[in-house]
Design a protein around this motif. Structure first.
Motif, PDB file in Angstrom:
ATOM      1  N   THR A 229      11.549  -6.043  -2.876  1.00 36.17           N
ATOM      2  CA  THR A 229      12.036  -7.229  -3.258  1.00 36.17           C
ATOM      3  C   THR A 229      11.383  -8.359  -2.643  1.00 36.17           C
ATOM      4  O   THR A 229      11.163  -9.465  -3.226  1.00 36.17           O
ATOM      5  CB  THR A 229      13.661  -7.118  -2.972  1.00 36.17           C
ATOM      6  OG1 THR A 229      14.340  -6.041  -3.483  1.00 36.17           O
ATOM      7  CG2 THR A 229      14.288  -8.665  -3.276  1.00 36.17           C
ATOM      8  N   PHE A 230      10.997  -8.271  -1.219  1.00 34.92           N
ATOM      9  CA  PHE A 230      10.282  -9.392  -0.722  1.00 34.92           C
ATOM     10  C   PHE A 230       9.075  -9.723  -1.497  1.00 34.92           C
ATOM     11  O   PHE A 230       8.671 -10.866  -1.455  1.00 34.92           O
ATOM     12  CB  PHE A 230      10.139  -9.057   0.744  1.00 34.92           C
ATOM     13  CG  PHE A 230       9.557 -10.181   1.869  1.00 34.92           C
ATOM     14  CD1 PHE A 230      10.365 -11.207   1.809  1.00 34.92           C
ATOM     15  CD2 PHE A 230       8.221 -10.165   1.854  1.00 34.92           C
ATOM     16  CE1 PHE A 230       9.859 -12.310   2.589  1.00 34.92           C
ATOM     17  CE2 PHE A 230       7.917 -11.221   2.805  1.00 34.92           C
ATOM     18  CZ  PHE A 230       8.560 -12.218   3.097  1.00 34.92           C
ATOM     19  N   GLU A 231       8.471  -8.453  -1.951  1.00 30.39           N
ATOM     20  CA  GLU A 231       6.947  -8.817  -2.658  1.00 30.39           C
ATOM     21  C   GLU A 231       7.542  -9.810  -3.825  1.00 30.39           C
ATOM     22  O   GLU A 231       6.759 -10.625  -4.161  1.00 30.39           O
ATOM     23  CB  GLU A 231       6.481  -7.491  -2.911  1.00 30.39           C
ATOM     24  CG  GLU A 231       5.146  -7.538  -3.734  1.00 30.39           C
ATOM     25  CD  GLU A 231       4.876  -6.438  -4.231  1.00 30.39           C
ATOM     26  OE1 GLU A 231       3.741  -6.338  -5.105  1.00 30.39           O
ATOM     27  OE2 GLU A 231       5.221  -5.222  -4.053  1.00 30.39           O
ATOM     28  N   ALA A 232       8.505  -9.549  -4.580  1.00 30.48           N
ATOM     29  CA  ALA A 232       8.871 -10.321  -5.629  1.00 30.48           C
ATOM     30  C   ALA A 232       9.077 -11.621  -5.395  1.00 30.48           C
ATOM     31  O   ALA A 232       8.665 -12.646  -6.023  1.00 30.48           O
ATOM     32  CB  ALA A 232       9.833  -9.577  -6.421  1.00 30.48           C
ATOM     33  N   VAL A 233       9.889 -11.892  -4.116  1.00 31.48           N
ATOM     34  CA  VAL A 233      10.231 -13.138  -3.727  1.00 31.48           C
ATOM     35  C   VAL A 233       9.001 -13.903  -3.475  1.00 31.48           C
ATOM     36  O   VAL A 233       8.397 -15.107  -3.898  1.00 31.48           O
ATOM     37  CB  VAL A 233      10.964 -13.096  -2.505  1.00 31.48           C
ATOM     38  CG1 VAL A 233      11.248 -14.505  -1.855  1.00 31.48           C
ATOM     39  CG2 VAL A 233      12.341 -12.569  -2.910  1.00 31.48           C
TER      40      VAL A 233
END
Length: 635
Positions: free
Chosen positions: A114-118
């Motif tokens: 999820t942090f990569e998508a952010v």
């Protein structure tokens, strides 16, 4: 309810907006895509992964390293500060060679994926919103404080819009998002994602307005979907359905399907004839998973939570769930040491519908699951018995109390007492095979029902005979005490014939059985005579019979009467012989002493002994002939 396949697979792409179109508004919808204005000074073309590190591909060197779980991201500070209030207000610590990063995010919602998508969103790269990632992105954006105050059309507003207008309008997407929230506590709860999904699912499931049969047939499809959810989410959906007035039978069916999937099943090893097998004085219990049969048993705490939650949402109507399912829940509650209040509630519910139970439903184990899933002896049970007799005793008490209340309210009594008597006799026959079952427990359980609960004691006699057969070393006193539970007058002729030749029964019980058998034979003969007399009178009224037929009928009647008189005579002789036997037993001690004195006298010699021997041999032969004649007459 028809599902929308287009909505169930909907994805929304977020792409950067050119500077020329930025003046047209905060965002523009074109071909189901949201265009984001580009206001970032630093731009990256993508990310490159090297082992456990991610690097932003850009001409400008990175100046910030962030660790999420076991992945370290090397990024630029400015794009994150411009979109995330979290990075703007924290103070980064000086570089530390031990940490190998500038910042470590603990318990980040959604993890490194999820942090990569952010990060892609912050760098202006396109990301795709779908039911699988919208909840993690919504929680992550709330964690990083990606509000509209920093940037118009920030991630919070976009994820919230997709969740509200796309996910909540689709049944399948709501189920998918609810499953993804299982690892997002407490963020998903605080942001009302779980509550809104549960309310949406409950509303879609309860808006059926057809007939009851159509409802049950149509709603089977959503039973399978909600049965895949975690127990706390399932409980909230059932609570919402009850608040919307759904029928108790439908809610009960849904709960039973969920229990069949998630509760472990307690199965007893059954031999070829379908009865419970005992090996080495132990009953072999096996614990297996439910229908899924995947892996080992879940943790004991998790199973205890599931059973307690299911009991708390059961509809109060006793017809909502089956007695078999209640029995399964009770067995699981006993094995996994559920609270006493929950066990008592299940006992009461089973007692209210005990007439629908069978023997397997009452075979409740007296063991609990250990820390590693093995079965250990329950501390609440006395003695090493295989079955929990105390629970069955309390269930019978609840049933009798309910029947008493029904009679006081003058409600029509159902013919269920006789069925309960047969059920208890079959249960006693099964537990009688347990060699560790005390006589007192067996006797108390057999006497727990009133006398009118058994029209025939054949089942009780079979249970007692099984108990005596399992324990050949039982004392005479315990045998007589156990047989007092049985009423010999309620035995059938077949049972009397078997009991009269049963060596395991005490002598007094055998004599009572013989008397009862004689009385039944007399009544049967009298009934036969009465029936034949009635037939003759009807024939004389209907048509004129010939004299030959009348004479033959009279002769047959006389023959039956003579047989009856002979039977009565045999009965009298048998009773006199029994009285002589008692008198003989009383005087046996004095007679033996007198006979010893006579033997010492010189008046009786060898000749006298031979005469006595011949005389006793003749008397014994005559007694055997008389006994044989009486037995043939009785037969």
């Amino acid at each position: 309810m028809q599902q929308d396949p287009e909505k169930s697979t909907m994805k929304l792409s977020i792409q950067p907006q050119s500077l020329a179109s930025a003046s047209d508004g905060p965002y523009e919808v074109q071909n189901r895509s949201i265009v984001v204005p580009e206001k970032l000074i630093t731009k990256a073309d993508g990310f490159e992964k090297k082992e456990h590190s991610w690097f932003a591909i850009s001409q400008i060197p990175t100046d910030l390293s962030i660790q999420v779980q076991d992945i370290t991201f090397y990024v630029h500070k400015f794009p994150l500060v411009s979109r995330c209030g979290y990075f703007g207000r924290i103070e980064l610590q000086p570089p530390n060679s031990n940490l190998r990063c500038d910042l470590k995010l603990e318990n980040f919602p959604g993890g490194s994926e999820t942090f990569e998508a952010v990060l892609k969103f912050c760098y202006g790269l396109p990301i795709s919103l779908n039911p699988n990632n919208v909840a993690p992105l919504r929680c992550a954006s709330e964690f990083l404080e990606m509000t509209e105050a920093l940037e118009d059309g920030n991630l919070i507003s976009k994820a919230e819009a997709f969740f509200t207008f796309v996910v909540l309008s689709s049944w399948k997407d709501s189920i998918t998002v609810l499953k993804s929230c299982e690892t997002l506590s407490p963020w998903a709860e605080n942001l009302q994602i779980v509550r809104r999904c549960c309310d949406s699912i409950a509303w879609k499931a309860s808006r059926q307005t057809s007939t009851t049969q159509d409802i049950i047939n149509e709603e089977m499809w959503w039973f399978n979907d909600v049965a895949t959810l975690r127990i706390d989410h399932f409980t909230r959906i059932i609570t919402a359905l009850r608040a919307k007035g759904m029928r108790p039978e439908i809610i009960g069916s849904c709960i039973m399907q969920y229990g069949e999937k998630w509760l472990p099943s307690l199965e007893v090893e059954i031999d070829r004839v379908g009865r419970f097998s005992y090996g080495k004085n132990e009953l072999q219990w096996n614990i297996t998973n439910g229908r899924t049969q995947e892996g080992d048993i879940g943790p004991i705490k998790e199973q205890r939570t599931i059973i307690e939650s299911l009991v708390s949402i059961l509809p109060p109507q006793k017809e909502a769930v089956s007695c078999k399912f209640l029995s399964k829940m009770l067995k699981v509650a006993i094995v996994y040491s559920a609270s006493p209040a929950l066990v008592s509630e299940l006992e009461k519910r089973i007692g209210l519908m005990l007439e629908n139970a069978n023997v397997n439903d009452l075979l409740i184990p007296s063991y609990t699951a250990g820390d590693e899933g093995e079965l250990v002896k329950s501390s609440s049970m006395e003695g090493p018995t295989m079955h929990n007799i105390n629970i069955v005793q309390r269930i019978l008490e609840y049933f009798l109390l309910y029947e008493q209340q029904q009679q006081q309210q003058q409600q029509p009594q159902k013919p269920g007492m006789l069925a309960i008597g047969k059920l208890l006799d079959s249960y006693l026959a099964e537990i009688a095979k347990d060699p560790n079952l005390p006589v007192t427990n067996f006797q108390v359980l057999a006497e727990s029902l009133p006398e009118n609960a058994r029209a025939c004691d054949d089942g009780l006699y079979r249970a007692i005979d099984t108990y005596l057969k399992t324990r050949p070393s039982l004392s005479e006193h315990e045998r007589r005490r156990l047989c007092k539970v049985m009423d010999c007058e309620k035995l059938s002729l077949d049972a009397c014939a078997h009991a009269a030749q049963n060596d395991r029964l005490p002598l007094r019980t055998v004599i009572q059985v013989l008397f009862s058998e004689q009385a039944k034979l007399r009544m049967e003969i009298q009934g036969k005579n009465q029936t034949e007399s009635d037939d003759i009178s009807e024939q004389e009224v209907s048509w004129s019979s010939t004299k030959k037929e009348v004479r033959s009928l009279k002769a047959e009647l006389e023959k039956v009467k003579s047989q009856m008189a002979e039977l009565q005579k045999d009965y009298s002789e048998l009773q006199q012989e029994y009285e002589k036997l008692i008198i003989k037993q009383r005087n046996s001690s004095g007679w033996i002493l007198g006979w010893r004195k006579i033997r010492k006298s010189a008046l009786f010699h060898t000749k006298m002994d031979e005469e006595d021997t011949d005389e006793s041999h003749n008397r014994k032969f005559q007694n055997q002939r008389g006994s044989l004649r009486r037995r043939q007459s009785i037969a």
